[in-house]
Enzyme design. Structure first.
Site, PDB file in Angstrom:
ATOM      1  N   HIS A  18       0.881  -1.245   0.107  1.00 22.38           N
ATOM      2  CA  HIS A  18      -0.050   0.095  -0.165  1.00 22.38           C
ATOM      3  C   HIS A  18       0.984   1.292   0.056  1.00 22.38           C
ATOM      4  O   HIS A  18       0.556   2.074  -0.606  1.00 22.38           O
ATOM      5  CB  HIS A  18      -0.969   0.069   1.172  1.00 22.38           C
ATOM      6  CG  HIS A  18      -1.790  -0.913   1.270  1.00 22.38           C
ATOM      7  ND1 HIS A  18      -2.049  -1.657   2.445  1.00 22.38           N
ATOM      8  CD2 HIS A  18      -2.836  -1.644   0.598  1.00 22.38           C
ATOM      9  CE1 HIS A  18      -3.049  -2.621   2.368  1.00 22.38           C
ATOM     10  NE2 HIS A  18      -3.390  -2.627   1.220  1.00 22.38           N
ATOM     11  N   LYS A  42     -16.252  -7.546   5.455  1.00 20.12           N
ATOM     12  CA  LYS A  42     -14.905  -8.131   6.122  1.00 20.12           C
ATOM     13  C   LYS A  42     -14.598  -7.641   7.512  1.00 20.12           C
ATOM     14  O   LYS A  42     -14.880  -6.526   8.144  1.00 20.12           O
ATOM     15  CB  LYS A  42     -13.877  -7.215   5.297  1.00 20.12           C
ATOM     16  CG  LYS A  42     -13.193  -7.570   3.978  1.00 20.12           C
ATOM     17  CD  LYS A  42     -11.954  -6.889   3.548  1.00 20.12           C
ATOM     18  CE  LYS A  42     -11.718  -7.323   2.153  1.00 20.12           C
ATOM     19  NZ  LYS A  42     -10.413  -6.545   1.555  1.00 20.12           N
ATOM     20  N   ARG A  91      -1.375  -6.234  -7.977  1.00 22.67           N
ATOM     21  CA  ARG A  91      -0.456  -7.165  -7.621  1.00 22.67           C
ATOM     22  C   ARG A  91      -0.299  -8.070  -8.912  1.00 22.67           C
ATOM     23  O   ARG A  91       0.617  -8.953  -8.874  1.00 22.67           O
ATOM     24  CB  ARG A  91      -0.831  -8.118  -6.244  1.00 22.67           C
ATOM     25  CG  ARG A  91      -0.504  -7.069  -5.149  1.00 22.67           C
ATOM     26  CD  ARG A  91      -0.974  -7.558  -3.872  1.00 22.67           C
ATOM     27  NE  ARG A  91      -2.513  -7.557  -3.896  1.00 22.67           N
ATOM     28  CZ  ARG A  91      -3.162  -7.648  -2.964  1.00 22.67           C
ATOM     29  NH1 ARG A  91      -2.546  -8.248  -1.681  1.00 22.67           N
ATOM     30  NH2 ARG A  91      -4.453  -7.601  -2.884  1.00 22.67           N
ATOM     31  N   SER A 129      -2.412  -7.720   3.431  1.00 24.86           N
ATOM     32  CA  SER A 129      -2.868  -7.741   4.847  1.00 24.86           C
ATOM     33  C   SER A 129      -2.976  -9.073   5.341  1.00 24.86           C
ATOM     34  O   SER A 129      -2.841  -9.025   6.626  1.00 24.86           O
ATOM     35  CB  SER A 129      -4.012  -6.622   5.007  1.00 24.86           C
ATOM     36  OG  SER A 129      -3.602  -5.464   4.450  1.00 24.86           O
TER      37      SER A 129
END
Ligand code: ADP
Length: 152
Positions: A18, A42, A91, A129
């Protein structure tokens, strides 16, 4: 005209990946607003307040970067802060598949807001994460995966 981008995400917690996307974004935008969202799907390890505090610490020497909580539609939030761009990091092809549908939906909702994708460097493209949370849960050395100076 000042160019402002919203970088929305969960940042649970913020990673080197990030961090790199924001630094790259600063070469394109005058101002980056990091929007820490509460994604209902989430369950997070850190509260919105904790995530905001961490990100503020990381960017304390970057006056062009600010951190805010946000809920609701991303495009509506962009309008409220005067952001013409949504910044997202990629990514892999998997990220792209997911991000493309969100970007199309946002474009339908508000054609004036453009999503800009920046690729992560190969060395950061495996950082997530989720991995950082697993390392923390197992008392591993997370510092290799988070921005310099961040203590969790
Ligand atoms: P979200 O819940 O919205 O996916 P994340 O915090 O997981 O929020 O991610 C925010 C943005 O950062 C997304 O665009 C994601 O693809 C990107 N991102 C996450 N990890 C990396 C990384 N290692 N390198 C580059 N971009 C990343």
């Amino acid at each position: 005209m000042e160019k402002t981008a919203l970088f929305p995400g969960s940042f649970d917690p913020i990673t080197k990946g990030h961090f790199e996307i924001v630094l790259k974004g600063l070469t394109l935008f005058d101002r980056i607003v990091i929007g820490v969202g509460s994604n209902s799907a989430k369950k997070t390890l850190y509260s919105v307040e904790q995530r905001i505090k961490m990100i503020q610490d990381v960017f304390k020497n970057y006056p062009a970067v600010s951190v805010v909580p946000y809920t609701g539609l991303t495009v509506t939030f962009c309008k409220s802060i005067g952001a013409g761009f949504i910044l997202r990091g990629l990514r892999s092809g998997l990220d792209f598949e997911y991000e493309q549908s969100i970007a199309f939906a946002n474009k339908e909702l508000d054609g004036s807001i453009e999503t800009v994708f920046l690729l992560s460097s190969p060395s950061y493209s495996n950082i997530s994460s989720t991995i950082v949370r697993d390392i923390i849960a197992n008392d591993g050395d997370y510092t290799k995966f988070v921005p310099p100076g961040l203590v969790l």
